[in-house]
Motif scaffolding. Structure first.
Motif, PDB file in Angstrom:
ATOM      1  N   GLU A 117      47.697  27.037  18.881  1.00 15.48           N
ATOM      2  CA  GLU A 117      47.447  26.315  17.874  1.00 15.48           C
ATOM      3  C   GLU A 117      47.458  24.691  17.950  1.00 15.48           C
ATOM      4  O   GLU A 117      46.451  23.987  17.414  1.00 15.48           O
ATOM      5  CB  GLU A 117      48.423  26.605  16.818  1.00 15.48           C
ATOM      6  CG  GLU A 117      48.539  27.912  15.984  1.00 15.48           C
ATOM      7  CD  GLU A 117      49.692  28.324  15.497  1.00 15.48           C
ATOM      8  OE1 GLU A 117      50.319  27.529  15.054  1.00 15.48           O
ATOM      9  OE2 GLU A 117      49.937  29.474  15.293  1.00 15.48           O
ATOM     10  N   GLN A 118      48.282  24.031  18.822  1.00 11.63           N
ATOM     11  CA  GLN A 118      48.255  22.624  18.972  1.00 11.63           C
ATOM     12  C   GLN A 118      46.934  22.358  19.774  1.00 11.63           C
ATOM     13  O   GLN A 118      46.357  21.126  19.365  1.00 11.63           O
ATOM     14  CB  GLN A 118      49.534  22.293  19.790  1.00 11.63           C
ATOM     15  CG  GLN A 118      50.605  22.606  18.885  1.00 11.63           C
ATOM     16  CD  GLN A 118      52.093  22.312  20.021  1.00 11.63           C
ATOM     17  OE1 GLN A 118      51.856  22.337  21.017  1.00 11.63           O
ATOM     18  NE2 GLN A 118      53.007  22.043  19.413  1.00 11.63           N
ATOM     19  N   ILE A 119      46.558  23.259  20.887  1.00 11.41           N
ATOM     20  CA  ILE A 119      45.360  22.779  21.526  1.00 11.41           C
ATOM     21  C   ILE A 119      43.995  22.888  20.506  1.00 11.41           C
ATOM     22  O   ILE A 119      43.207  21.881  20.629  1.00 11.41           O
ATOM     23  CB  ILE A 119      45.010  23.507  22.593  1.00 11.41           C
ATOM     24  CG1 ILE A 119      46.230  23.406  23.621  1.00 11.41           C
ATOM     25  CG2 ILE A 119      43.798  23.450  23.468  1.00 11.41           C
ATOM     26  CD1 ILE A 119      46.386  24.453  24.823  1.00 11.41           C
ATOM     27  N   ALA A 120      44.120  23.607  19.575  1.00 14.42           N
ATOM     28  CA  ALA A 120      42.743  23.962  18.804  1.00 14.42           C
ATOM     29  C   ALA A 120      42.899  22.763  17.799  1.00 14.42           C
ATOM     30  O   ALA A 120      41.878  22.044  17.524  1.00 14.42           O
ATOM     31  CB  ALA A 120      42.882  25.029  18.058  1.00 14.42           C
ATOM     32  N   ILE A 121      43.979  22.271  17.197  1.00 18.94           N
ATOM     33  CA  ILE A 121      44.171  21.321  16.228  1.00 18.94           C
ATOM     34  C   ILE A 121      43.853  19.909  16.972  1.00 18.94           C
ATOM     35  O   ILE A 121      43.044  19.191  16.339  1.00 18.94           O
ATOM     36  CB  ILE A 121      45.750  21.170  15.628  1.00 18.94           C
ATOM     37  CG1 ILE A 121      45.866  22.274  14.969  1.00 18.94           C
ATOM     38  CG2 ILE A 121      45.600  20.025  14.835  1.00 18.94           C
ATOM     39  CD1 ILE A 121      47.239  22.713  14.446  1.00 18.94           C
ATOM     40  N   GLU A 122      44.243  19.846  18.023  1.00 18.88           N
ATOM     41  CA  GLU A 122      43.895  18.464  18.799  1.00 18.88           C
ATOM     42  C   GLU A 122      42.610  18.256  19.139  1.00 18.88           C
ATOM     43  O   GLU A 122      41.736  17.071  18.997  1.00 18.88           O
ATOM     44  CB  GLU A 122      44.769  18.219  20.147  1.00 18.88           C
ATOM     45  CG  GLU A 122      44.390  17.044  21.234  1.00 18.88           C
ATOM     46  CD  GLU A 122      44.968  15.952  20.568  1.00 18.88           C
ATOM     47  OE1 GLU A 122      44.644  14.862  21.138  1.00 18.88           O
ATOM     48  OE2 GLU A 122      45.636  16.012  19.517  1.00 18.88           O
TER      49      GLU A 122
END
Length: 329
Positions: free
Chosen positions: A228-233
């Motif tokens: 999730e963090q990678i996608a949001i970034e």
């Protein structure tokens, strides 16, 4: 390529459109200026063909075009969190199958809500139906941001749609995209994937991103949270996204030699070498010998030839013109 198992023929097929750095402007139509034409418009403009009834701009388009059955509940819950953290983003999915869309929407609605613990712990809890303790969350608003494209029978047209409708693909888990992933990558669509699976089918995109020089898209240790963090970034950091997309497209367009990931002739040379090695070992193995010292080894080590390591150049491709075009069944 010697360090990936998946053979990609995209760069060798004339029917497959090459990726472009720039999006082509939308073509105005006399009857409808908003009508979609293949190969035109940005993913934000095309909006997964959902229209713009609420007059809001789309900030970013996530996509996943795998069969719906490839995604477990954990993965869809991650998509919910990603949409929540990226305002005005949408998720573009494929009707595959069409009958599954209503069940996915139902799951999103239920996963976005909560259970009234007070009711569940009350004296009347034994007579309650599950839905009587359900507190709706933002499921309806989330479903308004999830859209489905119809199935495209022509595989080459389907591959072209990646450029028009996808900014970033959210990979399936525990069963990654295979052909779907290669279609997206060759269109210049980066893929965020989880890398904590133990079997081959859950690590296909992890392998691809490493060879393509995009390891920052792999959630190596954090599971759903890092995914999730990678996608949001990627969706909120314009510089990072642009740099990633440019690097991916450059691999697809690289010539003399071709980039190892898209170099199918190199893959074929190594595959042929492997078949010859296995056959030679079979012919030279005494299957009746009981001595453990000469027992057949479990694995075969394929040593790339110098010719294969050099990669494929245009002059070699010109010597073997493609026969075609391939028929569309």
């Amino acid at each position: 390529c010697p360090i990936t198992f998946f053979s990609k023929g995209h760069a060798m097929q004339k029917e497959v459109a090459k990726p472009t750095f720039q999006y082509q402007p939308r073509i105005a139509n006399n009857n409808n200026n908003n009508e979609y034409k293949m190969g035109t418009g940005t993913p934000q403009q095309n909006r997964c063909l959902a229209g713009n009834n609420n007059n809001t701009d789309v900030s970013f388009v996530f996509c996943n075009w795998n069969k719906l059955l490839k995604n477990n509940p954990e993965t869809v819950r991650s998509w919910i969190q990603i949409l929540r953290k990226v305002p005005n983003s949408i998720l573009c999915l494929l009707e595959n199958p069409k009958s599954g869309t209503e069940y996915l929407r139902k799951f999103v609605h239920e996963a976005a809500g909560t259970i009234d613990e007070t009711k569940m712990n009350s004296a009347d809890a034994t007579t309650l139906f599950p839905w009587e303790a359900f507190i709706p969350g933002d499921g309806e608003a989330l479903n308004d941001r999830i859209h489905f494209l119809e199935w495209e029978k022509n595989p080459f047209d389907h591959q072209r749609r990646n450029l028009d409708f996808c900014n970033l693909m959210l990979d399936s888990w525990p069963y990654n995209g295979h052909t779907v992933a290669q279609d997206a990558l060759y269109a210049g669509v980066p893929i965020v994937t989880r890398s904590d699976g133990l079997d081959m089918s859950s690590r296909v995109t992890t392998s691809a991103n490493i060879v393509l020089g995009l390891p920052h898209l792999n959630a190596n240790e954090g599971g759903t949270q890092q995914y999730e963090q990678i996608a949001i970034e990627m969706a909120t950091n314009h510089t990072l996204y642009t740099q990633t997309r440019i690097k991916l497209i450059e691999t697809a367009l690289q010539r003399n030699p071709m980039h190892p990931y898209w170099d199918v002739p190199r893959y074929v040379k190594n595959f042929e070498q492997g078949l010859r090695t296995a056959w030679d070992r079979f012919l030279n193995t005494d299957t009746n010998h009981n001595d453990d010292a000469v027992a057949v080894k479990d694995h075969i080590l394929i040593q790339e030839t110098t010719l294969a390591q050099a990669g494929t150049y245009d002059d070699e491709i010109a010597k073997h013109p493609q026969e075609g075009p391939f028929p569309i069944l």
